[in-house]
Design a protein around this motif. Sequence first.
Motif, PDB file in Angstrom:
ATOM      1  N   UNK A   4       0.829  -1.224   0.000  1.00  0.00           N
ATOM      2  CA  UNK A   4       0.000   0.000   0.000  1.00  0.00           C
ATOM      3  C   UNK A   4       0.850   1.254   0.000  1.00  0.00           C
ATOM      4  N   UNK A   5       1.897   1.279  -0.812  1.00  0.00           N
ATOM      5  CA  UNK A   5       2.741   2.440  -0.958  1.00  0.00           C
ATOM      6  C   UNK A   5       3.834   2.566   0.081  1.00  0.00           C
ATOM      7  N   UNK A   6       3.910   1.649   1.011  1.00  0.00           N
ATOM      8  CA  UNK A   6       4.950   1.668   2.037  1.00  0.00           C
ATOM      9  C   UNK A   6       5.880   0.463   1.820  1.00  0.00           C
ATOM     10  N   UNK A   7       7.161   0.673   2.087  1.00  0.00           N
ATOM     11  CA  UNK A   7       8.147  -0.388   1.872  1.00  0.00           C
ATOM     12  C   UNK A   7       8.461  -1.109   3.181  1.00  0.00           C
ATOM     13  N   UNK A   8       8.483  -2.424   3.065  1.00  0.00           N
ATOM     14  CA  UNK A   8       8.759  -3.247   4.247  1.00  0.00           C
ATOM     15  C   UNK A   8       9.842  -4.273   3.933  1.00  0.00           C
ATOM     16  N   UNK A   9      10.590  -4.607   4.979  1.00  0.00           N
ATOM     17  CA  UNK A   9      11.618  -5.645   4.888  1.00  0.00           C
ATOM     18  C   UNK A   9      11.103  -6.877   5.627  1.00  0.00           C
ATOM     19  N   UNK A  10      10.993  -8.006   4.916  1.00  0.00           N
ATOM     20  CA  UNK A  10      10.575  -9.269   5.503  1.00  0.00           C
ATOM     21  C   UNK A  10      11.798 -10.161   5.686  1.00  0.00           C
ATOM     22  N   UNK A  11      11.991 -10.678   6.893  1.00  0.00           N
ATOM     23  CA  UNK A  11      13.177 -11.489   7.196  1.00  0.00           C
ATOM     24  C   UNK A  11      12.727 -12.812   7.821  1.00  0.00           C
ATOM     25  N   UNK A  12      13.363 -13.902   7.386  1.00  0.00           N
ATOM     26  CA  UNK A  12      13.142 -15.202   8.022  1.00  0.00           C
ATOM     27  C   UNK A  12      14.501 -15.881   8.158  1.00  0.00           C
ATOM     28  N   UNK A  13      14.640 -16.712   9.170  1.00  0.00           N
ATOM     29  CA  UNK A  13      15.911 -17.392   9.361  1.00  0.00           C
ATOM     30  C   UNK A  13      15.997 -18.074  10.702  1.00  0.00           C
ATOM     31  N   UNK A  14      17.226 -18.377  11.109  1.00  0.00           N
ATOM     32  CA  UNK A  14      17.454 -19.070  12.368  1.00  0.00           C
ATOM     33  C   UNK A  14      16.975 -18.207  13.527  1.00  0.00           C
ATOM     34  N   UNK A  15      16.168 -18.755  14.446  1.00  0.00           N
ATOM     35  CA  UNK A  15      15.601 -17.949  15.534  1.00  0.00           C
ATOM     36  C   UNK A  15      16.647 -17.226  16.371  1.00  0.00           C
ATOM     37  N   UNK A  16      17.755 -17.915  16.687  1.00  0.00           N
ATOM     38  CA  UNK A  16      18.749 -17.274  17.544  1.00  0.00           C
ATOM     39  C   UNK A  16      19.412 -16.088  16.845  1.00  0.00           C
ATOM     40  N   UNK A  17      19.485 -16.131  15.508  1.00  0.00           N
ATOM     41  CA  UNK A  17      20.055 -15.014  14.750  1.00  0.00           C
ATOM     42  C   UNK A  17      19.061 -13.862  14.708  1.00  0.00           C
ATOM     43  N   UNK A  18      17.801 -14.151  14.348  1.00  0.00           N
ATOM     44  CA  UNK A  18      16.802 -13.091  14.253  1.00  0.00           C
ATOM     45  C   UNK A  18      16.514 -12.468  15.611  1.00  0.00           C
ATOM     46  N   UNK A  19      16.579 -13.277  16.689  1.00  0.00           N
ATOM     47  CA  UNK A  19      16.303 -12.743  18.026  1.00  0.00           C
ATOM     48  C   UNK A  19      17.285 -11.638  18.377  1.00  0.00           C
ATOM     49  N   UNK A  20      18.539 -11.784  17.927  1.00  0.00           N
ATOM     50  CA  UNK A  20      19.542 -10.767  18.197  1.00  0.00           C
ATOM     51  C   UNK A  20      19.366  -9.514  17.369  1.00  0.00           C
ATOM     52  N   UNK A  21      18.514  -9.578  16.351  1.00  0.00           N
ATOM     53  CA  UNK A  21      18.293  -8.425  15.474  1.00  0.00           C
ATOM     54  C   UNK A  21      16.969  -7.720  15.777  1.00  0.00           C
ATOM     55  N   UNK A  22      16.209  -8.268  16.752  1.00  0.00           N
ATOM     56  CA  UNK A  22      14.880  -7.721  17.054  1.00  0.00           C
ATOM     57  C   UNK A  22      14.912  -6.823  18.291  1.00  0.00           C
ATOM     58  N   UNK A  23      14.020  -5.874  18.279  1.00  0.00           N
ATOM     59  CA  UNK A  23      13.824  -4.988  19.426  1.00  0.00           C
ATOM     60  C   UNK A  23      12.332  -4.926  19.744  1.00  0.00           C
ATOM     61  N   UNK A  24      11.924  -5.331  20.943  1.00  0.00           N
ATOM     62  CA  UNK A  24      12.754  -5.921  22.003  1.00  0.00           C
ATOM     63  C   UNK A  24      13.107  -7.371  21.692  1.00  0.00           C
ATOM     64  N   UNK A  25      14.076  -7.923  22.429  1.00  0.00           N
ATOM     65  CA  UNK A  25      14.477  -9.323  22.206  1.00  0.00           C
ATOM     66  C   UNK A  25      13.338 -10.256  22.625  1.00  0.00           C
TER      67      UNK A  25
END
Length: 859
Positions: free
Chosen positions: A431-452
């Motif tokens: 809808x006119x907005x840009x988003x980044x979709x990420x999937x992968x190993x949970x322990x890797x993504x957990x370190x990239x998320x806020x909050x953890x």
Amino acid sequence: MLALDKIREFAGENGLSSQLAEESRTQYGTNVLTPPERAPLWKQYLKNFDSPIIRILLFAVVVSAIVAIPEGSGLFDTLAILAAILLATGISFFNEYRSSREFEVLNERRDDMAVRVIRDSRPTVVPSREIVAGDLILLEAGDAIPADGWLLASDGFSCDESAFTGESEPAHKKTGEQVLRGSFVTEGKGRMIAAAVGDATEMGVIAAALGIDHVTKTPLESKLDHLAGLISTFGYAMAILICSTLVIRGILVGELTGLDIASVDHLLRYFMLAVVIIVAAVPEGLPMSVALSLSLAMRKMTRANCLVRRLIACETIGSATTICTDKTGTLTKNQMEVAGASVAAPAVPGPVPASVAEWIALNAAVNGTTHLEKREDGRTRVIGNSTEGALLRWLQSHMIDYRLLREQHPAARQHLFDGKRKRMSTVVNLSGRWFLLVKGAPEILAGLCTPAPDLHGVDAFSSRAMRTLAFAHREINGDDEDETNLCWDGYVGIRDPLRDGIAQSVARCQNAGIRVQMVTGDNPATAVAVAREAGILTGGTVMSGKEFRDLPAAEQAAAAQNLDVMARAEPMDKLLLVEVLQKAGAVVAVTGDGTNDAPALRRADVGLAMGVTGTDVAREAGDIILLDDSFVSITSAVWWGRSLYENIQRFLIFQLTINFSICILVLAAPLLGYPEPFTIIEILWVNIIMDTLAAFALCSEAPHSGLLDRPPVPRDAAIITPFMAVSIAVTGALLVMGGLLQLGTGFMGGQTEGGVTSVFFAAFIIAAVVNGFNCRVMDGKMPAFFSGNPVFFLVMGGIVFIQILIIQYGGAVFGTVPLTTTEWVTIAGAAAVPVIVLGFIVRSLFAWHRARGKIPAGA
């Protein structure tokens, strides 16, 4: 395999021309594995004569013919025995030939597989058999590699080389690396140049070096060899004893007075009777019973997805004490599926997802490169990564069309998964907005998320040996596409689930006294989780292939017997395990699909090769091909194998009781001064016709549920159990005593000698037919009375009907006289009731002693 520079020099850079392809075929061969050399049909047929029972019968034919030709009569006896031999050997030959043809057709389908190549500078499709060295072959996920060669281009290219390495994880391949025939592309795209085809491939070299001959006799073959020795010894001993007795009696009663014609005639008659006794002692119907039982079991097993290549394997699988099974594809579906998730279900996303379930669905659909393809057989095939394929099937199961979502939200940019990043990301416009979709190993993504996020749920999935995959997203502001400050959406647990009915099938095998051991190249954690869910891990040990391999030989035997799971196993570890188990006396069945599984398949007592995923070499080494690759089919094969063995035992009780009785009656009656109990033609009727018909009647029994409630018959156990021996002796003694009583007193009827012997002959046949019901029941175990084997009633009813015709109208040939209705009723009661009652008493006594532990089960 030709070196890369040499084959490129030959083929050039743009693919072969049609003319050069023909030159390559002439120079380097065709892409078809040369099948093992098959013996000519006449040799295959003669192989069926390599049996002690058949050899004894052939000897009886020769002796019978030698006696019959000078006498001018008795050739019908000789021809009847010969017909029984030809029928038994013909049935075995026909069934193995038909099975061999079905197997060859199965292999030919592999050679017709379509392959995309570049020929004459343009892409085209040719059958796998027409690939030649130098062909440029286009490969993508899902393709089977048709030849050995070198990768010229690689785009995220991975292939499954488990057929050679035993490793379940795909191998990532770079440009310039080697790929092998029999491997499968699991993801990515590539282009290869064929450097070896047909017999020159690694698979072809291994196949040629293996050979597939089995040198170990099966349990049934060994037991029948032993039985044949006992029967022949008994027959020859009885013939000598009877001939000697008749000679002494002849001297005493004045039949033998010198070298006159009358004395010679009497001697010839004694000798002919001795020959008939040899023939009567040998159960001519046994080879036919075995052949018919094997044939019936083979047809039923084929319907149950087990293509039998080696007929005797039908019985051997029933004797198996240990099954060494693969994991992937045999116990499991070989199809990754979502087994759990942090959300109840994915949800159809709106223009901009409003819930974590919608974000997960969008991420799973758009953030990937895999596709699902509908095959001709109705199944869905994953084109690409198996983990992504599981996500797409998960969406489909909840009525979410991943193709539609990809069309609505095309990927602007994608960063593919790699082993270092352990994640994949895709940029989409919502809808006119840009988003980044990420999937992968949970322990890797957990370190990239806020909050953890809290990873306790992920840890629970991991403890069940699931492959976990997490999802996150964030809105892109400006040009910042960094995979940081992500918003955690959730996770899924993915695994290769067990096939339907696996746990029940494993439990049935264990209940039947068969140890199931899992041998896999997977890591211990995954192997243990699957083994526990399948019910294989029941208190035994878990070892790696290397740990088992490094044990001293003295300790390997104990370790093998206590093993439940062997993880990180190499193909040679499986072979070593089979050899160790066999040395300990186990009858081992092995499943396998890879080229390097062939030595273990060949060495096992029964090799069970995979028909769907198995390589040509593995299937060539196997005795039975599992057409659906499922362990459930193995359980069905065991059931039929045990039924076959029990049917052979039924026939042996029936026939040996008759043979034992005839030998004793022919010996005892003259000594007691009674009339000869049988004429030679009567013995022929009892011996040949009832042998043949009883084989048809008793080998057709359907399996019953009790077959899987007892342990397998030990390899060294005699085929004649104590119960069978007692049953033969007791029932035989009843027939002998009743027969002698009739011959001496005529208590069942008969006013003349001809009438007495006619009543005896009729009563003997009726008693033998009634004993057939005791044989059906065996040791208290019998299929449904009528529906279990309608052939039995037709055959036994036919025997009684023919016997009535013989007595009433066959006097000229059989020397009988017609009997009255009263005599027939007396015969029916006096012959049938004692046999039925005695059979019941013997079974009850054995059951009583077995219940108190005085007799082991199955004895």
